[in-house]
Write an enzyme that holds these catalytic residues in place. Structure first.
Site, short mmCIF file in Angstrom:
data_model
loop_
_atom_site.label_atom_id
_atom_site.label_comp_id
_atom_site.label_asym_id
_atom_site.label_seq_id
_atom_site.Cartn_x
_atom_site.Cartn_y
_atom_site.Cartn_z
N HIS A 95 -10.08 -6.30 -16.86
CA HIS A 95 -11.01 -5.41 -17.82
C HIS A 95 -11.43 -4.34 -17.53
CE1 HIS A 95 -14.84 -5.30 -19.87
NE2 HIS A 95 -14.73 -6.14 -20.52
N ASN A 106 -17.95 -13.47 -21.89
CA ASN A 106 -18.02 -12.62 -20.64
C ASN A 106 -19.40 -12.16 -20.42
OD1 ASN A 106 -17.48 -10.97 -18.44
ND2 ASN A 106 -16.27 -9.26 -19.46
N LYS A 127 -20.66 -10.78 -17.75
CA LYS A 127 -20.64 -9.68 -16.68
C LYS A 127 -21.51 -10.14 -15.83
CE LYS A 127 -18.79 -7.09 -20.59
NZ LYS A 127 -19.03 -5.87 -21.32
N GLU A 133 -13.83 -2.38 -17.46
CA GLU A 133 -14.79 -1.98 -16.50
C GLU A 133 -14.37 -2.15 -15.24
OE1 GLU A 133 -18.02 -4.69 -17.96
OE2 GLU A 133 -18.10 -3.66 -19.86
N GLY A 176 -19.76 -2.74 -25.78
CA GLY A 176 -20.92 -2.52 -25.62
C GLY A 176 -21.67 -1.18 -26.21
N GLU A 210 -9.07 -5.09 -25.91
CA GLU A 210 -10.62 -4.63 -26.11
C GLU A 210 -10.50 -2.98 -26.08
OE1 GLU A 210 -13.29 -7.74 -24.30
OE2 GLU A 210 -13.00 -6.44 -22.98
N SER A 238 -18.03 -5.27 -29.19
CA SER A 238 -19.22 -5.44 -30.05
C SER A 238 -18.79 -6.38 -30.96
CB SER A 238 -19.42 -4.18 -30.79
OG SER A 238 -19.72 -3.09 -29.69
P1 13P Z 1 -19.42 -6.27 -25.70
O1 13P Z 1 -19.16 -7.62 -26.59
O2 13P Z 1 -20.63 -6.13 -25.10
O3 13P Z 1 -18.90 -5.06 -26.42
O4 13P Z 1 -18.50 -6.44 -24.34
C1 13P Z 1 -17.20 -6.82 -24.66
C2 13P Z 1 -16.47 -7.14 -23.43
O5 13P Z 1 -16.15 -6.08 -22.63
C3 13P Z 1 -15.87 -8.41 -23.21
O6 13P Z 1 -15.06 -8.51 -22.23
#
Ligand code: 13P
Length: 254
Positions: free
Chosen positions: A96, A10, A12, A98, A174, A168, A213
């Site tokens: 997601h 992903n 982003k 976010e 992150g 997740e 992560s």
């Molecule tokens: P990270 O791997 O940067 O922690 O992000 C995970 C994520 O949100 C994948 O959709």
């Protein structure tokens, strides 16, 4: 039961079109011989078509990071399932955290997006996961179960066979604080048990990815767990070497 693992990147809000093409060119060259893992990238909308053209005939699939639930109409700024399908996508990430945090996504609107994805012939990757506060209050199971049940509400068995779940935990995204394999397995097992109450064969076949992560040095151990079927990778999917290493670390774990 053997499930084919999936590693999805992903991206982003990252990568211009030239940057996206440079990244997928490295991926397709390095990963061409991988036959036992489904490899997927989710670039921003602007790069989908260019990346699709670069990936035609390869073993790397394309996903949208999000879709709106209406197919067409007066919805300025939105992009629909049929549109991303047209741009070459086979998958769409839905719900997601976010999007839940910054863009008012709810369990109900995630469910509408899951259905819209399926209607458009896309495989939804439905994200679920608790916040740190939820976990500290011992609400992980309740929160994840609600997001799961609500996200897949109304789906037929055929729909569920084309759906992928991504666990997740928000506190792991992150942050560099990856869930331990045991922590992740507990939730993955709970998700699969819930799906079993609907249909055992479907639950046994469902891919449940872990995200938060994931890095080259933790991917193997996570995927050794019985109910972890790959990963949804954020930050590490932006670097070719890391994403390639995660795919390789996933091979042979199932
Ligand atoms: P990270 O791997 O940067 O922690 O992000 C995970 C994520 O949100 C994948 O959709």
């Amino acid at each position: 039961m053997a499930r084919r693992p999936m590693v999805a990147g992903n991206w982003k809000l990252n990568k211009t079109i030239p940057e996206a093409l440079a990244l997928v060119t490295e991926l397709k060259n390095a990963l061409a011989s991988v036959r036992d893992v489904d490899i997927v990238v989710a670039p921003p909308f602007t790069a989908l078509w260019a990346v699709h053209e670069r990936l035609v005939g390869t073993n790397i699939g394309l996903s949208a990071q999000e879709i709106f639930f209406e197919d067409a109409g007066a919805f300025t700024g939105k992009v629909s399932g049929p549109m991303v399908k047209d741009a070459g996508c086979a998958y769409a990430i839905v719900g997601h955290s976010e999007r839940r945090q910054h863009f008012h996504e709810t369990i109900e609107t995630s469910n509408k997006r899951v259905r819209a994805a399926l209607k458009a012939g896309l495989m939804p990757i439905l994200c679920v996961g608790e916040t740190l506060d939820d976990r500290q209050k011992n609400n992980t199971t309740k929160v994840v179960a609600e997001q799961l049940d609500g996200g897949i509400a109304g789906l037929s068995l055929d729909d569920l066979k084309r759906t992928i779940i991504a666990y997740e935990p928000v506190w792991a995204i992150g942050t560099g604080h990856v869930a331990t394999p045991k922590q992740a397995q507990e939730v993955h097992g709970m998700i699969r048990d819930r799906l079993r109450s609907r249909d055992t064969a479907m639950a046994d076949a469902m891919r449940i990815l872990y995200g938060g992560s994931v890095k080259p040095d933790n991917a193997h151990d996570l995927n050794e767990e019985p109910d972890i079927d790959g990963s949804l990778v954020g930050g590490a999917s932006l670097k070719a070497a890391d994403f390639i290493a995660i795919v390789r670390a996933t091979r042979g774990t199932h």
